[in-house]
Motif scaffolding. Structure first.
Motif, PDB file in Angstrom:
ATOM      1  N   LEU A  25     -12.184  13.836  -0.171  1.00 50.89           N
ATOM      2  CA  LEU A  25     -10.815  13.792   0.351  1.00 50.89           C
ATOM      3  C   LEU A  25     -10.710  12.813   1.526  1.00 50.89           C
ATOM      4  N   ALA A  26     -11.702  12.833   2.406  1.00 52.44           N
ATOM      5  CA  ALA A  26     -11.701  11.913   3.548  1.00 52.44           C
ATOM      6  C   ALA A  26     -11.844  10.471   3.080  1.00 52.44           C
ATOM      7  N   ALA A  27     -12.683  10.254   2.067  1.00 51.40           N
ATOM      8  CA  ALA A  27     -12.888   8.898   1.548  1.00 51.40           C
ATOM      9  C   ALA A  27     -11.623   8.358   0.888  1.00 51.40           C
ATOM     10  N   ILE A  28     -10.900   9.219   0.186  1.00 53.56           N
ATOM     11  CA  ILE A  28      -9.651   8.792  -0.444  1.00 53.56           C
ATOM     12  C   ILE A  28      -8.618   8.439   0.623  1.00 53.56           C
ATOM     13  N   MET A  29      -8.554   9.261   1.678  1.00 51.49           N
ATOM     14  CA  MET A  29      -7.630   8.965   2.778  1.00 51.49           C
ATOM     15  C   MET A  29      -7.977   7.634   3.433  1.00 51.49           C
ATOM     16  N   TYR A  30      -9.283   7.372   3.558  1.00 54.61           N
ATOM     17  CA  TYR A  30      -9.719   6.085   4.133  1.00 54.61           C
ATOM     18  C   TYR A  30      -9.150   4.919   3.329  1.00 54.61           C
ATOM     19  N   LEU A  31      -9.320   4.966   2.016  1.00 49.84           N
ATOM     20  CA  LEU A  31      -8.905   3.834   1.200  1.00 49.84           C
ATOM     21  C   LEU A  31      -7.386   3.676   1.181  1.00 49.84           C
ATOM     22  N   ILE A  32      -6.675   4.786   1.098  1.00 49.73           N
ATOM     23  CA  ILE A  32      -5.208   4.723   1.100  1.00 49.73           C
ATOM     24  C   ILE A  32      -4.703   4.091   2.401  1.00 49.73           C
ATOM     25  N   LEU A  33      -5.280   4.509   3.525  1.00 42.59           N
ATOM     26  CA  LEU A  33      -4.867   3.963   4.823  1.00 42.59           C
ATOM     27  C   LEU A  33      -5.319   2.515   4.988  1.00 42.59           C
ATOM     28  N   ALA A  34      -6.483   2.168   4.415  1.00 48.86           N
ATOM     29  CA  ALA A  34      -6.949   0.775   4.467  1.00 48.86           C
ATOM     30  C   ALA A  34      -5.990  -0.131   3.699  1.00 48.86           C
ATOM     31  N   ILE A  35      -5.522   0.345   2.559  1.00 50.66           N
ATOM     32  CA  ILE A  35      -4.553  -0.428   1.770  1.00 50.66           C
ATOM     33  C   ILE A  35      -3.305  -0.697   2.594  1.00 50.66           C
ATOM     34  N   LYS A  36      -2.903   0.302   3.397  1.00 50.38           N
ATOM     35  CA  LYS A  36      -1.710   0.174   4.230  1.00 50.38           C
ATOM     36  C   LYS A  36      -1.995  -0.546   5.543  1.00 50.38           C
ATOM     37  N   GLU A  37      -3.254  -0.962   5.729  1.00 46.58           N
ATOM     38  CA  GLU A  37      -3.696  -1.628   6.962  1.00 46.58           C
ATOM     39  C   GLU A  37      -3.479  -0.736   8.186  1.00 46.58           C
ATOM     40  N   ASN A  38      -3.677   0.568   8.002  1.00 49.11           N
ATOM     41  CA  ASN A  38      -3.521   1.552   9.071  1.00 49.11           C
ATOM     42  C   ASN A  38      -4.871   1.781   9.744  1.00 49.11           C
ATOM     43  N   ILE A  39      -4.914   1.611  11.044  1.00 47.63           N
ATOM     44  CA  ILE A  39      -6.171   1.677  11.790  1.00 47.63           C
ATOM     45  C   ILE A  39      -6.865   3.032  11.681  1.00 47.63           C
ATOM     46  N   TRP A  40      -6.099   4.095  11.382  1.00 44.04           N
ATOM     47  CA  TRP A  40      -6.691   5.421  11.275  1.00 44.04           C
ATOM     48  C   TRP A  40      -7.595   5.561  10.055  1.00 44.04           C
ATOM     49  N   CYS A  41      -7.614   4.568   9.197  1.00 44.59           N
ATOM     50  CA  CYS A  41      -8.526   4.604   8.051  1.00 44.59           C
ATOM     51  C   CYS A  41      -9.971   4.745   8.518  1.00 44.59           C
ATOM     52  N   TRP A  42     -10.277   4.152   9.680  1.00 43.76           N
ATOM     53  CA  TRP A  42     -11.661   4.162  10.156  1.00 43.76           C
ATOM     54  C   TRP A  42     -12.108   5.548  10.600  1.00 43.76           C
TER      55      TRP A  42
END
Length: 201
Positions: A25-42
């Motif tokens: 679940l955390a990994a999926i959230m990472y990728l979704i936020l990375a796609i959106k260029e959201n810094i919280w992906c990290w």
């Protein structure tokens, strides 16, 4: 027939550990936020990789476990780059030349048999395939941290191979996640390409 397939899916789901569920679940959230260029992906990358260090080590995917130690460090580096990098908090997407890609692909490819052999000496499972995804994921992660458009090309290949790698080790939920990653990788590429085109305009 359909009942048997459903039973296999249910059994596979029940076999998953709570740690793997949280990591996925955390990994999926990472990728979704990375796609959106959201810094919280990290942040989600940090959580997911912390758990996967243990999970992969427990099934003798030693290169993958080592890779997640690297991911853990890169989660901190990526957050710093996106927040304090020289091109300001919302760093612009860049594109590397073919020559630069080749200059990085060659040494990365040469590292694969070296890591594979080393891992095999410690009883690693599927050491060379594991080493391939590990070595190229190292390169691709650096590209994400620096917002290089072509990182998605690398991740597409890595994610496809990872589906097989993790399914073969009965990490079915993680394999399913990487199957989803294949789709999200394509989405991510077109989203970043659109933003890159807007920057150039």
């Amino acid at each position: 027939m359909m009942f048997d397939i459903w039973q296999q899916i249910v059994t596979a789901w029940q076999a998953q550990s709570t740690l793997e569920v949280v990591a996925v679940l955390a990994a999926i959230m990472y990728l979704i936020l990375a796609i959106k260029e959201n810094i919280w992906c990290w942040l989600f990358a940090f959580i997911s990789t912390s758990l996967y260090i243990y999970l992969f080590h427990s099934v003798s995917l030693l290169s993958e476990s080592l890779l997640n130690v690297y991911y853990l460090l890169m989660a901190v580096y990526g957050w710093y780059q996106w927040r304090h990098g020289k091109d300001q908090q919302n760093r612009q997407i860049t594109s590397w030349s073919v020559k630069k890609h080749i200059s990085l692909i060659i040494p990365t490819a040469l590292a694969v048999p070296l890591l594979g052999y080393a891992a095999s000496q410690y009883g690693a499972s599927m050491p060379y395939l594991d080493a391939f995804t590990t070595c190229f994921a190292v390169l691709a992660t650096v590209m994400v941290a620096h917002k290089v458009l072509e990182n998605w090309h690398y991740w597409l290949v890595i994610n496809i191979i990872s589906v097989y790698l993790f399914a073969s080790k009965s990490l079915f939920l993680t394999a399913a996640m990487f199957a989803l990653y294949v789709v999200l990788t394509v989405v991510g590429y077109f989203n970043w390409r659109r933003h890159y085109a807007a920057q150039l305009a």
